[in-house]
Design a protein around this motif. Structure first.
Motif, PDB file in Angstrom:
ATOM      1  N   THR A  11      44.253  41.356  23.299  1.00 35.80           N
ATOM      2  CA  THR A  11      46.132  41.662  23.215  1.00 35.80           C
ATOM      3  C   THR A  11      46.286  42.655  21.787  1.00 35.80           C
ATOM      4  N   ALA A  12      45.809  41.979  20.838  1.00 36.18           N
ATOM      5  CA  ALA A  12      46.412  43.129  19.535  1.00 36.18           C
ATOM      6  C   ALA A  12      45.604  44.172  20.351  1.00 36.18           C
ATOM      7  N   GLY A  13      44.397  44.559  20.448  1.00 34.10           N
ATOM      8  CA  GLY A  13      44.747  46.433  20.790  1.00 34.10           C
ATOM      9  C   GLY A  13      45.717  46.923  21.949  1.00 34.10           C
ATOM     10  N   ILE A  14      46.106  46.051  22.980  1.00 32.05           N
ATOM     11  CA  ILE A  14      47.288  46.195  24.681  1.00 32.05           C
ATOM     12  C   ILE A  14      48.656  46.565  23.304  1.00 32.05           C
ATOM     13  N   LEU A  15      48.399  46.049  22.399  1.00 39.63           N
ATOM     14  CA  LEU A  15      50.215  45.544  21.662  1.00 39.63           C
ATOM     15  C   LEU A  15      49.870  47.182  21.120  1.00 39.63           C
ATOM     16  N   ILE A  16      49.452  47.292  19.736  1.00 43.11           N
ATOM     17  CA  ILE A  16      49.310  48.415  19.436  1.00 43.11           C
ATOM     18  C   ILE A  16      49.382  49.560  19.999  1.00 43.11           C
ATOM     19  N   SER A  17      48.449  50.096  20.822  1.00 44.40           N
ATOM     20  CA  SER A  17      48.242  51.233  21.359  1.00 44.40           C
ATOM     21  C   SER A  17      50.399  50.799  22.268  1.00 44.40           C
ATOM     22  N   GLN A  18      50.508  50.081  23.369  1.00 44.39           N
ATOM     23  CA  GLN A  18      51.168  50.329  23.754  1.00 44.39           C
ATOM     24  C   GLN A  18      52.768  50.161  23.021  1.00 44.39           C
ATOM     25  N   VAL A  19      52.192  49.832  21.964  1.00 39.83           N
ATOM     26  CA  VAL A  19      53.484  49.812  20.610  1.00 39.83           C
ATOM     27  C   VAL A  19      53.520  51.769  20.061  1.00 39.83           C
ATOM     28  N   VAL A  20      52.683  52.243  20.057  1.00 37.89           N
ATOM     29  CA  VAL A  20      52.461  53.394  19.358  1.00 37.89           C
ATOM     30  C   VAL A  20      53.009  54.565  20.437  1.00 37.89           C
ATOM     31  N   THR A  21      52.364  54.593  21.755  1.00 41.70           N
ATOM     32  CA  THR A  21      52.386  55.173  22.904  1.00 41.70           C
ATOM     33  C   THR A  21      53.823  54.812  23.339  1.00 41.70           C
ATOM     34  N   GLY A  22      54.442  53.773  23.283  1.00 40.07           N
ATOM     35  CA  GLY A  22      55.942  53.256  23.983  1.00 40.07           C
ATOM     36  C   GLY A  22      56.690  54.279  23.321  1.00 40.07           C
ATOM     37  N   VAL A  23      56.178  54.062  21.577  1.00 40.43           N
ATOM     38  CA  VAL A  23      57.574  55.048  20.612  1.00 40.43           C
ATOM     39  C   VAL A  23      57.924  56.024  20.546  1.00 40.43           C
ATOM     40  N   PHE A  24      56.869  56.429  20.341  1.00 38.27           N
ATOM     41  CA  PHE A  24      56.583  58.460  21.023  1.00 38.27           C
ATOM     42  C   PHE A  24      57.182  58.953  21.718  1.00 38.27           C
ATOM     43  N   ALA A  25      56.186  58.069  23.200  1.00 39.32           N
ATOM     44  CA  ALA A  25      56.902  58.975  25.009  1.00 39.32           C
ATOM     45  C   ALA A  25      58.659  58.274  24.902  1.00 39.32           C
TER      46      ALA A  25
END
Length: 293
Positions: A93-107
């Motif tokens: 969950t932490a891995g999914i959360l971090i990756s989605q936050v980073v990719t989601g914010v920049f995209a």
């Protein structure tokens, strides 16, 4: 004539009050019905988790346990490696959360404040990805993960969920509501794109980020389909899959353990419920802001 007019006005006011009262009563009744529909399964799970198996199987269900069996929780923790399942679920969950936050914010920044050729087409493709569930694409994804040697690994659990079209869409809508003058002022002050995102946009969109992050956490924590496929051994088994293995009602078994399954379900949903009650006000605010654009 004047008295008659006053009487007519009073009658209209009384009729309006009665109509408003009836509407309020109907609204309250509907709210109670919805509350019961939503809350009763949770209540039933809680009370069943402290019942005995015999009481669960009674022909006439009991709404309150005759005896409390809190040892069901200890049995669950001893029967399955739940500490390991919790750890695996938390890491995934932490891995999914971090990756989605980073990719989601920049995209979202690129789609809302950036300008590049094919921007609208790319965003339409992202929206199209919202309509395609993982069940449709899991075969090629699984083959790709297996060819890369990522079966039974945390990276294999996280990578297919590393980007969320929903996250990108929600943040893009919120970023678009922010006036470009803030971005221009940040450029004048010498901030780069990363600084604009982390120091200007993200603090101004805190409620939406809380909202989509909580949704991402809930989906990651409750994820069952993909972990069941990619993690075949117990070393990377998560809570949802571990709950399925609690059931020992295979052919030939004389006993059932529905009470332990309910106890395991309670242990699994506690983090989600706690986070929801803590951050529910941010969720409501975030959805409102995203819907305004």
């Amino acid at each position: 004539m004047g008295d008659q007019a006053v009487i007519n006005v009073n009658e209209k006011n009384e009729a309006a009050k009665r109509k408003k009262l009836v509407f309020s009563v109907i609204q309250s009744i509907l709210a109670v019905i919805v509350l019961i529909i939503v809350a009763f399964p949770i209540y039933w799970m809680l009370v069943s988790s402290v019942k005995s198996q015999e009481e669960i199987l009674l022909a006439v269900p009991t709404m309150w346990p005759k005896e409390f069996h809190f040892e069901n929780y200890l049995n669950v923790l001893n029967r399955g490696n739940f500490s390991k399942y919790y750890f695996n679920t938390a890491v995934m969950t932490a891995g999914i959360l971090i990756s989605q936050v980073v990719t989601g914010v920049f995209a979202a920044y690129g789609f809302s404040k950036g300008k590049f050729r094919g921007q609208n087409i790319c965003f339409i493709i992202v929206l199209g990805a919202l309509m395609i569930p993982l069940k449709v694409t899991f075969i090629p994804i699984y083959i790709m993960m297996a060819n890369w040697g990522l079966s039974d690994t945390f990276l294999g659990l996280i990578l297919p969920e590393a980007v969320s079209p929903y996250y990108v869409f929600m943040l893009r809508q919120t970023f678009m509501a922010i006036d470009d003058s803030y971005i221009d002022a940040a450029r004048v002050d010498g901030l780069g794109r990363v600084g604009m995102i982390t120091k200007i946009l993200m603090p101004m969109c805190r409620s939406t980020i809380f909202t989509v992050t909580l949704v991402t956490f809930t989906e990651g924590w409750n994820n069952y389909f993909w972990p069941k496929i990619i993690a075949k051994g117990e070393t990377r088994r998560v809570l949802t899959v571990g709950l399925a293995y609690l059931k020992n009602t295979f052919a030939g078994n004389e006993t059932m353990n529905n009470h332990e399954i309910m106890a395991g379900a309670v242990l699994a949903v506690v983090p989600v419920i706690v986070l929801f009650f803590i951050f529910q006000k941010y969720m409501l605010t975030g959805y409102s802001k995203a819907a305004m654009k």
